[in-house]
Design an enzyme around this catalytic site. Structure first.
Site, short mmCIF file in Angstrom:
data_model
loop_
_atom_site.label_atom_id
_atom_site.label_comp_id
_atom_site.label_asym_id
_atom_site.label_seq_id
_atom_site.Cartn_x
_atom_site.Cartn_y
_atom_site.Cartn_z
N TRP A 102 8.71 0.14 1.80
CA TRP A 102 8.59 -0.46 3.14
C TRP A 102 7.62 -1.66 3.13
CZ3 TRP A 102 6.74 4.98 3.75
CH2 TRP A 102 7.78 5.87 4.02
N GLN A 119 16.53 -0.54 31.51
CA GLN A 119 16.89 0.16 32.74
C GLN A 119 17.17 -0.83 33.88
OE1 GLN A 119 17.27 3.33 32.46
NE2 GLN A 119 17.82 3.80 34.57
N ALA A 122 3.38 8.53 0.02
CA ALA A 122 2.03 8.19 0.49
C ALA A 122 2.10 7.11 1.57
CB ALA A 122 1.18 7.70 -0.69
N ARG A 130 20.53 -10.68 39.68
CA ARG A 130 21.55 -9.64 39.81
C ARG A 130 21.57 -9.10 41.26
NH1 ARG A 130 26.26 -7.29 38.09
NH2 ARG A 130 26.17 -5.00 38.21
N LEU A 140 0.83 -1.20 0.00
CA LEU A 140 0.00 0.00 0.00
C LEU A 140 0.87 1.26 0.00
CD1 LEU A 140 -2.94 1.18 0.38
CD2 LEU A 140 -2.51 1.06 2.84
N GLU A 177 1.06 0.25 10.16
CA GLU A 177 -0.40 0.01 10.25
C GLU A 177 -1.11 1.12 11.03
OE1 GLU A 177 -1.93 -3.89 10.47
OE2 GLU A 177 -0.02 -4.80 9.94
C1 FAD Z 1 9.44 -1.77 9.02
C2 FAD Z 1 8.24 -1.27 8.30
C3 FAD Z 1 7.38 -2.18 7.70
C4 FAD Z 1 6.27 -1.72 6.97
N1 FAD Z 1 5.46 -2.62 6.33
C5 FAD Z 1 4.52 -2.16 5.46
C6 FAD Z 1 3.79 -3.08 4.63
O1 FAD Z 1 3.95 -4.31 4.71
N2 FAD Z 1 2.92 -2.57 3.72
C7 FAD Z 1 2.70 -1.22 3.59
O2 FAD Z 1 1.90 -0.85 2.74
N3 FAD Z 1 3.36 -0.34 4.38
C8 FAD Z 1 4.27 -0.77 5.30
N4 FAD Z 1 4.97 0.13 6.08
C9 FAD Z 1 4.72 1.56 5.93
C10 FAD Z 1 4.03 2.17 7.13
O3 FAD Z 1 2.70 1.76 7.20
C11 FAD Z 1 4.20 3.70 7.04
O4 FAD Z 1 5.56 3.98 7.30
C12 FAD Z 1 3.30 4.44 8.00
O5 FAD Z 1 1.96 4.32 7.59
C13 FAD Z 1 3.66 5.91 8.13
O6 FAD Z 1 3.79 6.52 6.88
P1 FAD Z 1 5.11 7.41 6.56
O7 FAD Z 1 6.27 6.58 6.95
O8 FAD Z 1 5.01 7.90 5.18
O9 FAD Z 1 5.03 8.59 7.57
P2 FAD Z 1 4.23 10.01 7.36
O10 FAD Z 1 2.83 9.70 6.94
O11 FAD Z 1 5.07 10.87 6.49
O12 FAD Z 1 4.25 10.54 8.82
C14 FAD Z 1 5.35 11.24 9.40
C15 FAD Z 1 4.90 11.78 10.75
O13 FAD Z 1 3.79 12.68 10.56
C16 FAD Z 1 2.69 12.22 11.31
N5 FAD Z 1 1.43 12.44 10.58
C17 FAD Z 1 1.16 12.14 9.28
N6 FAD Z 1 -0.10 12.43 9.00
C18 FAD Z 1 -0.66 12.95 10.13
C19 FAD Z 1 -1.96 13.43 10.48
N7 FAD Z 1 -2.96 13.44 9.59
N8 FAD Z 1 -2.16 13.85 11.74
C20 FAD Z 1 -1.15 13.83 12.65
N9 FAD Z 1 0.10 13.37 12.39
C21 FAD Z 1 0.34 12.94 11.15
C22 FAD Z 1 2.92 10.73 11.51
O14 FAD Z 1 2.22 10.23 12.63
C23 FAD Z 1 4.42 10.68 11.70
O15 FAD Z 1 4.76 10.99 13.01
C24 FAD Z 1 6.03 -0.32 6.87
C25 FAD Z 1 6.89 0.59 7.51
C26 FAD Z 1 7.98 0.13 8.22
C27 FAD Z 1 8.90 1.13 8.86
#
Ligand code: FAD
Length: 381
Positions: free
Chosen positions: A156, A337, A130, A269, A125, A364
């Protein structure tokens, strides 16, 4: 209201727990160090029915209820956070997409080998631009005769480089916002144009490859569309709701591992002539860690209960995942800790639990996004 496990649930927990203690715990540090997909353990889990826990037996699954699935995933994650993700992404995401939205032929052809553990599944996804903002995706699927042609990329993707079946989301109508998103079944081995660009180096979650994927004129037959064109966004949200219950399970499993290790260490410990567990400050830390784990588990089972009953469980799943993920990081932090300087080294697994726990707050649905979801539900928006 009954808080006791049924005889079947108890049996599942004992069986998985024994497998985890015998087969996963002894190699968990090696998985963390090597960061290789543990195909042999996945094969063993398939033999035990752990790669298709919630799916009906007619489709190769174990036919367990969602409580039992969560119990099994908690145990697996207690052994290895990376394996917890392998099973959760395969089952809750890829498997559930097929089970919920696949037609009879798709269930037969694609869910059955997945649920039996012969195939590994992934759910694609997220994209570079995005993550939380799903409708911002740029991957497209264009109809060409009786085929779809997919172009774009995903970032990811758990299991992405080792998967046999990937549920891919793409825009079939780029001007229609979230109503223009559709989902497709992609088979990396058979479909030309499926490219694994990279696998990420990560803080934790080792053993579960997190892949960057590219689709370069990837052609698939039209019968690989899941549901109808435009259904993809709602399918993704529904699937992630169920998935959140199992990320709560992964969180609780990691928290338990951190707690149990710290508790045992506190008994062994000695400082100032006594086990450190006899200092009130350490005892209170352990009390808080266990209390948080118990509370998180109740939220998880409450959400599972509502899902099984067919009630709206959006808020419950978000709360279970939000709380369990945050307490898993807190419990793992206290685990370090309690170990003092040893906790900061690789001599003990305390630091691995902390690294593995952090991820629960990100994928997720980040904690911030989940608070939006819960807030909307609370305010009935
Ligand atoms: C190890 C790993 C495995 C993953 N596996 C999968 C997978 O199998 N399939 C898949 O599709 N994806 C996967 N993901 C992706 C994951 O779901 C996304 O990283 C996650 O949804 C966050 O998106 P982003 O990283 O683009 O962060 P962003 O959306 O850019 O967010 C950055 C920050 O802004 C905040 N933020 C963003 N929008 C808002 C809002 N509307 N209100 C308040 N705060 C907000 C977020 O909370 C975060 O703190 C994986 C990610 C990782 C790290």
């Amino acid at each position: 209201m009954d808080f006791a496990l049924s005889a079947e649930q108890q049996q599942i927990r004992d069986m998985v727990s024994e497998f985890v203690d015998e087969e996963i715990v002894p190699v968990a540090d090696e998985i963390d160090h090597e960061d290789e997909f543990p195909q042999d353990l996945v094969d063993e889990m398939a033999d035990l029915g752990l790669m298709g826990m919630p799916f009906p037996e007619e489709y190769g699954g174990a036919g367990l209820d969602y409580h039992s699935y969560a119990i099994g995933l908690e145990e697996i994650s207690r052994g290895s956070g990376g394996l917890g993700t392998v099973v959760a992404a395969h089952t809750s995401l890829a498997g559930n997409m097929l089970y919920e939205f696949g037609d009879d032929a798709q269930l037969e052809e694609f869910l059955t080998p997945l649920a039996a553990g012969d195939d590994v599944g992934a759910f694609a996804l997220s994209e570079a631009g995005a993550g939380s903002d799903v409708p911002a995706m740029e991957t497209t699927a264009e109809k060409d005769g009786d085929e779809y042609v997919i172009n774009g990329g995903k970032l990811w993707i758990s299991n992405g480089s080792v998967s046999d079946t990937v549920t891919v989301f793409a825009k079939t109508d780029p001007d229609a916002g979230n109503k223009g998103i559709s989902s497709f079944i992609v088979r990396p081995e058979e479909d030309d144009g499926f490219i694994v660009e990279n696998t990420e180096e990560k803080l934790g979650d080792k053993g579960c490859p997190t892949a960057e994927l590219r689709f370069d004129d990837l052609r698939i037959p039209e019968n690989r569309l899941l549901g109808a064109e435009g259904d993809g966004f709602v399918q993704a949200l529904k699937t992630l709701n169920g998935g959140r219950i199992t990320i709560a399970a992964r969180s609780i499993g990691i928290a338990r591992a951190a707690f149990e290790e710290a508790r045992d260490y506190a008994g062994e410990r000695e400082q100032f002539g006594q086990p450190i567990g006899e200092f009130q400050s350490i005892k209170h830390k352990l009390a808080d860690m266990d209390t948080k784990i118990q509370a998180a588990r109740m939220l998880m089972h409450k959400a599972a209960d509502k899902k099984i009953r067919g009630e709206n469980f959006i808020k419950d799943a978000a709360q279970a995942k939000l709380y369990a993920s945050e307490i898993s990081r807190e419990v793992a932090n206290e685990g370090i800790q309690i170990h003092g300087g040893y906790g900061y080294t690789k001599d003990f697994p305390a630091e691995r639990f902390y690294r593995d726990a952090k991820l629960n707050e990100i994928y997720e649905g980040t904690s911030e996004v989940l608070r939006n979801t819960i807030g909307d539900q609370v305010l009935d928006n």
